[in-house]
Every structure is written in structure tokens, then in C-alpha cells.
Design an enzyme around this catalytic site. Structure first.
Site, PDB file in Angstrom:
ATOM      1  N   HIS A  64      39.031  18.370  51.033  1.00 55.84           N
ATOM      2  CA  HIS A  64      38.079  17.514  50.306  1.00 55.84           C
ATOM      3  C   HIS A  64      37.391  16.554  51.263  1.00 55.84           C
ATOM      4  O   HIS A  64      38.009  15.971  52.151  1.00 55.84           O
ATOM      5  CB  HIS A  64      38.733  16.791  49.127  1.00 55.84           C
ATOM      6  CG  HIS A  64      39.688  15.693  49.454  1.00 55.84           C
ATOM      7  ND1 HIS A  64      39.271  14.399  49.721  1.00 55.84           N
ATOM      8  CD2 HIS A  64      41.041  15.661  49.519  1.00 55.84           C
ATOM      9  CE1 HIS A  64      40.326  13.625  49.944  1.00 55.84           C
ATOM     10  NE2 HIS A  64      41.416  14.372  49.841  1.00 55.84           N
ATOM     11  N   GLU A 207      37.508  14.437  45.195  1.00 55.45           N
ATOM     12  CA  GLU A 207      38.938  14.664  44.966  1.00 55.45           C
ATOM     13  C   GLU A 207      39.651  13.366  44.627  1.00 55.45           C
ATOM     14  O   GLU A 207      40.537  13.337  43.761  1.00 55.45           O
ATOM     15  CB  GLU A 207      39.567  15.296  46.218  1.00 55.45           C
ATOM     16  CG  GLU A 207      41.025  15.747  46.044  1.00 55.45           C
ATOM     17  CD  GLU A 207      42.060  14.686  46.380  1.00 55.45           C
ATOM     18  OE1 GLU A 207      43.263  14.940  46.189  1.00 55.45           O
ATOM     19  OE2 GLU A 207      41.681  13.590  46.842  1.00 55.45           O
ATOM     20  N   GLU A 208      39.274  12.286  45.302  1.00 55.07           N
ATOM     21  CA  GLU A 208      39.979  11.014  45.149  1.00 55.07           C
ATOM     22  C   GLU A 208      39.785  10.374  43.780  1.00 55.07           C
ATOM     23  O   GLU A 208      40.470   9.413  43.435  1.00 55.07           O
ATOM     24  CB  GLU A 208      39.535  10.032  46.240  1.00 55.07           C
ATOM     25  CG  GLU A 208      39.846  10.459  47.664  1.00 55.07           C
ATOM     26  CD  GLU A 208      41.320  10.345  48.015  1.00 55.07           C
ATOM     27  OE1 GLU A 208      42.110   9.918  47.150  1.00 55.07           O
ATOM     28  OE2 GLU A 208      41.685  10.670  49.160  1.00 55.07           O
ATOM     29  N   ASP A 230      45.335  19.355  52.680  1.00 55.22           N
ATOM     30  CA  ASP A 230      45.204  17.910  52.472  1.00 55.22           C
ATOM     31  C   ASP A 230      46.307  17.207  53.245  1.00 55.22           C
ATOM     32  O   ASP A 230      47.312  17.828  53.630  1.00 55.22           O
ATOM     33  CB  ASP A 230      45.307  17.572  50.979  1.00 55.22           C
ATOM     34  CG  ASP A 230      44.591  16.280  50.599  1.00 55.22           C
ATOM     35  OD1 ASP A 230      44.363  15.434  51.480  1.00 55.22           O
ATOM     36  OD2 ASP A 230      44.254  16.130  49.410  1.00 55.22           O
ATOM     37  N   HIS A 320      45.777   5.922  53.138  1.00 60.82           N
ATOM     38  CA  HIS A 320      44.910   5.005  52.393  1.00 60.82           C
ATOM     39  C   HIS A 320      44.866   3.601  53.004  1.00 60.82           C
ATOM     40  O   HIS A 320      44.683   2.611  52.303  1.00 60.82           O
ATOM     41  CB  HIS A 320      45.308   4.932  50.915  1.00 60.82           C
ATOM     42  CG  HIS A 320      44.851   6.122  50.136  1.00 60.82           C
ATOM     43  ND1 HIS A 320      44.681   6.104  48.757  1.00 60.82           N
ATOM     44  CD2 HIS A 320      44.529   7.385  50.519  1.00 60.82           C
ATOM     45  CE1 HIS A 320      44.275   7.293  48.344  1.00 60.82           C
ATOM     46  NE2 HIS A 320      44.181   8.088  49.397  1.00 60.82           N
TER      47      HIS A 320
END
Length: 355
Positions: A64, A207-208, A230, A320
Site C-alpha cells: 500500500h 490502506e491506513e 506490509d 507509526h
């Protein structure tokens, strides 16, 4: 990693691509894969698909393109920007960071303000939510700020790539441009092997914020099998507790790509990828996924009534945050593994379970 592949990776990592605003990053990806793909196509939301045609089953390798970030929610009378989340942005690491607002007329630099330690009392140490934080772009008032940005403009941490010791890289947004790099590189290597399978490399959007691009591509593409590439949590750093390390004890940075088992991960695809890894002497790690993978595989596997799918993980520290860390050896191994899987799958008649 040779210089051309490294430069492509750096281009992806330094081209901001927050969910819903992926066009610049997708353009860079499309330009690269166009050098060796038989065809490249995109859809209305910016999902990109490159293909090398073959006579065998159709395999898709997908990452992604989008990253987490922030969005301008408003401007106050003093010219400070009020913000909200794009995806799973972490309020514990946002304050005091340099950011870029991707405005219509270009990049506007800013910082997320943090009250100085000298002015804080103990009760002020509680972390503010994202919507309570602000971006300072240097504007003196609301009018001046509104000349530079609009409500709805995306915001990202300033894109940088730090080369750490050896083969390790750090920066924001590594999740998951490294996955799109692996998908593209696996396609190139499969083409070099002259694999009989038809191989697609896919770079999905959004995707997020709910696996949205994968839902679109999974319906439209309808392959025989999909591998969603991923990042996954590397558990080998001091910030992990003993309990967490035990749960995912096998996932180490530099230990090779991670084959997930359970839930969306189709047993025949898992077996075929593991066999390819053994025969090619490519190290892999295993990870349990008893309920869901949390990746595009969760959208792909239910598309079109069921598509055999696999989540292939890339170990990543500090996910993140602005300082995610990966090992490029893991990326190389993942691309090589998928190319080998494609080369070995040319004479397969699908991946259905035997009942």
C-alpha cells in the site's frame, strides 16, 4: 542493494503519500515499473497495477502506497492550524516535530508546537489528543495563514531517510512504501526469470483508513493468488516487554521476511511460499495471525467470493512514528522470495484447498 534500486526506494520514502493524497507517490511508482512491465494501469482513485504477462496462473504482489499523517481541520484567529488524524497517527510522538503541509501552491513548512519544559507543571504532562495540538507555520494571523493553506490540506512529518549502520534505514512513512518497493522489485525479478505465471505488482491507496484500495483492486483484478506485502512489528528492541517478545519472539529485524499463518492466510499459498524459501535458501520468519492480519490481505481474501491470499511481513521497528527502522536485507529477501514463488508457480492449476 544496487544504486538504482536504492534510489527508487529513497524516492518512494521521500515522496509524501498520506491516505487520500497518494498521487505524487503513485506517479513515482508508475514511472519506475513502466521500464519493465508489459502494461501499467491505474483507476479513478489512483490504485496502480503493473503486469508481466505469462501463460500460467495470475499472481498479484501488493503493497500500500499511503502513509499516516494529519489534515488541516481549521485555522484559528492567531494563524495556528488545528489538525486531525489521517489514519493511526500517534499523539505521543507528534509534538515538537517538523511537518510539511502539502498545499495547492506547494509545500508549507511548519512545526507541531510543544510547550517548553520550563513552563510545564507535573499535571501538564498528560498527552494531548491530536485534535488539541496545533501546527505553527509562522503566520501572524488567520488571514495570513489562509493565504498559504486550506482546510483539508494533508500534513506529513518532514520526509527524510537516515542511513543507519550497515543495511538499516530510518524515517517516517516507511509503512508501507517498502511494501510497494518489494512488489515492484519482485515483478522486475520475475520478468528477469521469464516466469510462466502472469505477475502483477500492485500499489494500493487508502490502506491506513480501512483497506479501501485493496477492496477496489481485489474486485477488479481477480487473480488466482495475492501476496500483500506490509510491515510487521520487529520485537527485538529494548522498548518491547518480555511478554511481547515471547508472543512474537521470532520476528527480528534482519531475520528475513515474515510469513503469516492463520485467518486470511491461505494454507496452500503459505506452503508454496515456504517451499520456495527453502529451495532458494531464503531465510523467513513465521508469525501467528489467528483472527486478522491488519493488512490488505484482509480485503483481498474475501474479494470475488474468495481469493487465496498471504500477508508477507517486513520487520519494522517503531511503527507509526517519525523514526521507523527497517533492514534493506529484509526487503531484498522478500523481493527475491516472491520472484522465486512466481517462477515456481507457472505450472500450477490454482491454489484451492483439497477437500
Amino acid at each position: 542493494m544496487n544504486e538504482k534500486r536504492r534510489e527508487f526506494l529513497k524516492t518512494l520514502l521521500t515522496t509524501p503519500s498520506p491516505s487520500g493524497f497518494e498521487v505524487p507517490g503513485q506517479r513515482a511508482w508508475v514511472e519506475y515499473v513502466s521500464e519493465f512491465a508489459d502494461e501499467v494501469r491505474t483507476d479513478e482513485y489512483g490504485n496502480a497495477v503493473a503486469v508481466v504477462e505469462g501463460e500460467g496462473p495470475e499472481l498479484a504482489f501488493a503493497g500500500h502506497a499511503d502513509q499516516i499523517g494529519f489534515i488541516v481541520a481549521g485555522v484559528d484567529e492567531d494563524g495556528f492550524l488545528r489538525i486531525d488524524r489521517i489514519g493511526g497517527s500517534d499523539r505521543t510522538v507528534s509534538k515538537g516535530q517538523r511537518v510539511e503541509i502539502r498545499a495547492a501552491d506547494g509545500v508549507v513548512p511548519g512545526v507541531i508546537g510543544q510547550r517548553a519544559i520550563h513552563l510545564r507543571e507535573r499535571e501538564d504532562e498528560e498527552l494531548e489528543d491530536i485534535v488539541e495540538q496545533h501546527v505553527d507555520i509562522g503566520a501572524k494571523n488567520e488571514r495570513e495563514a489562509e493565504e498559504l493553506v486550506d482546510v483539508g490540506d494533508p500534513i506529513v512529518f518532514s520526509p527524510t531517510v537516515e542511513e543507519l549502520h550497515g543495511t538499516r534505514l530510518a524515517g517516517p512513512g516507511i509503512d508501507n512504501r517498502v511494501g510497494t518497493w518489494v512488489a515492484a522489485e519482485a515483478l522486475r525479478r520475475a520478468a528477469e526469470r521469464d516466469a510462466d505465471a502472469t505477475v502483477y505488482a500492485v500499489s494500493t491507496v487508502q490502506e491506513e483508513v480501512g483497506l479501501q484500495g485493496a477492496k477496489m483492486v481485489g474486485f477488479d483484478l481477480d487473480p488466482d493468488a495475492v501476496v500483500a506485502v506490509d510491515v510487521t512489528h520487529a520485537m527485538d528492541s529494548p522498548d518491547m516487554t518480555n511478554e511481547e517478545r515471547f508472543k512474537d519472539i521470532s520476528v527480528d529485524l534482519g531475520g528475513g521476511p515474515v510469513v503469516a499463518r492463520g485467518s486470511a492466510n491461505h494454507p496452500e499459498v503459505v506452503a508454496a511460499v515456504r517451499e520456495a524459501a527453502r529451495d532458494a535458501d531464503i531465510p523467513v520468519q513465521l508469525q501467528a495471525s489467528g483472527i486478522r492480519t491488519g493488512t490488505d490481505a484482509d480485503a483481498f481474501f474475501t474479494a470475488r467470493g474468495g481469493t487465496p491470499s498471504l500477508n508477507l511481513g517486513l520487520p519494522n521497528r517503531y511503527m507509526h512514528t517519525p523514526v521507523e527502522v527497517v533492514d534493506t536485507d529484509d526487503l531484498e529477501a522478500a523481493a527475491e522470495l516472491l520472484a522465486e514463488f512466481a517462477a515456481r508457480s507457472g505450472d500450477r492449476d490454482g491454489f484451492a484447498v483439497d477437500l
